[in-house]
Design an enzyme around this catalytic site. Sequence first.
Site, mmCIF file in Angstrom:
data_model
loop_
_atom_site.group_PDB
_atom_site.id
_atom_site.type_symbol
_atom_site.label_atom_id
_atom_site.label_comp_id
_atom_site.label_asym_id
_atom_site.label_seq_id
_atom_site.Cartn_x
_atom_site.Cartn_y
_atom_site.Cartn_z
ATOM 1 C CD GLU A 304 86.058 -31.262 -58.771
ATOM 2 O OE1 GLU A 304 86.379 -31.503 -59.967
ATOM 3 O OE2 GLU A 304 86.487 -30.358 -58.268
ATOM 4 C CB CYS A 339 87.095 -35.430 -62.917
ATOM 5 S SG CYS A 339 87.321 -33.810 -62.915
#
Length: 558
Positions: A304, A339
Amino acid sequence: MSRLLSRRGITSIAPRFAGNWLSSSLFLASRRIHSSSPPFATVAAVEISGSHPAEVQNLVQGKWTGSNSWNWIIDPLNGERFIKVAEVHEADIEPFVESLSKCPKYGLHNPLRSPERYVMYGDISAKAANMLAQPEVSDFFTRLIQRVSPKSYNQALAEVTVSQKFLENFSGDQVRFLARSFAVPGNHLGQQSHGYRWPYGPVAIVTPFNFPLEIPLLQLMGALYMGNKPILKVDSKVSIVMEQMLRLLHECGLPKEDTDFINADGITMNRFLLKANLQMTLFTGSSRVAEKLAADLKGRVKLEDAGFDWKILGPDVQEVDYVAWVCDQDAYACSGQKCSAQSILFMHENWASSGLIPKMKNLAGRRKLEDLTIGPVLTVTTETMREHIEKLLEIPGAKLLFGGEPLENHSIPKVYGALQPTAVFIPIREILKDYNFELVTREIFGPFQIITDYKQDELQMVLDACERMHAHLTAALVSNDPLFLQDVLGRSVNGTTYAGIRARTTGAPQNHWFGPAGDPRGAGIGTPEAIKLVWSCHREIIFDIGPLPTHWELPPPT
């Protein structure tokens, strides 16, 4: 990962950090009010300081251990050495390698071995969820998060709330339901195929600084639920949060031997992963490190990684105040260190006269260091961010919309960043030029975004830009025009995409998938589908027990 606001209407006197953290009278009052710590804790969150430093240990083979070498973490608000971490060097990794080597590839439990452990983990989750819901425990972790990854109280509290809800979701029988199998009838009597979710066995989890509790906890528990034995490595700047969470989990019945916890620098951790030869490693963090790990570990990874996340405003202009507020939250909450933060905003020409940009500027101007609605940037210096802005402003048609200046009247050390919430406008045609695109789409993990606009007949340019981006984590399509939504959603790929007038890029709760798309290595978090995808593989067992057909005879060779 990112969280927009606390789901609860909780307000609290958050410590203020206008100058020196330790000199704030409000913080000192907070220390008096919240000085008690939960029974499992080995630190008092609000007392951690240069004069009262905290200590972070490692966990290996069921024992908490120190180190021959201590790494001092500096306070992101005043530069004092305030946490010492027992750092493991390459010469000291053998106990961790040995611990993981004791776990077989079939895991600590699986559907055919030690199934009672599924029940055990349902009970652990229930107890941990109950404990984390207690106000004094929730406040302890909220303030501990604030201390090492400065963000507003509500932003830190939201992280604790999501973690608590996740544990609640996987209480009782929900853990065993993750391992649900299926059977298909065979070709003859006694034959039947069974599909199982099977653990990997020894695995690793490497997580970043920006969500010190939520990301590592959710991935750790997912790994444990499915029968793996994980070793957890959290960025040392914030690893104290998960160290304390592990102590809470031990209080709730987690066997100490089921997981290891290591503090090490990146080089040492890389060498450990190569030597331990684990079955799978989950990495959350920068794309550069993710690609290196993928190569070093021969593809045995789930990723990720970072994302340059986009938001498109459609042709239907409405709810301008709300849209401006969500844009401010998406770009600048947690000082942009998510993020999923809004990296670029594509505005349809119809929004030009809506007053959106002035509203965003005013909202950004409300953020202040005193309540940590803006704060230290832990991975990018002020100088680096300003140099990036200057390069962008050299592009024809580029202009600074707001921000761009360093924060004032603070004691944030120079190794960190301190920048006003910033937005730079760049024309869409300039963005698409080959010699500009890489610069414009460079992710700055701080309070910074690109803004551009497009005409009705330029939507294809916007989609071309989205297609060329290399990471596809979150996105937002702000429109209630169903045909516009259908068109853009059908020609985009981001794994977690919000659509509608209330669409955002951040704020993912625990009740839906969060993760990238378009990459077979992509990892999700939070949901049963994410846990099964990341922490288990498919195993098929075909039972064929007979009986043989009556009068069976040896057939001719084939």
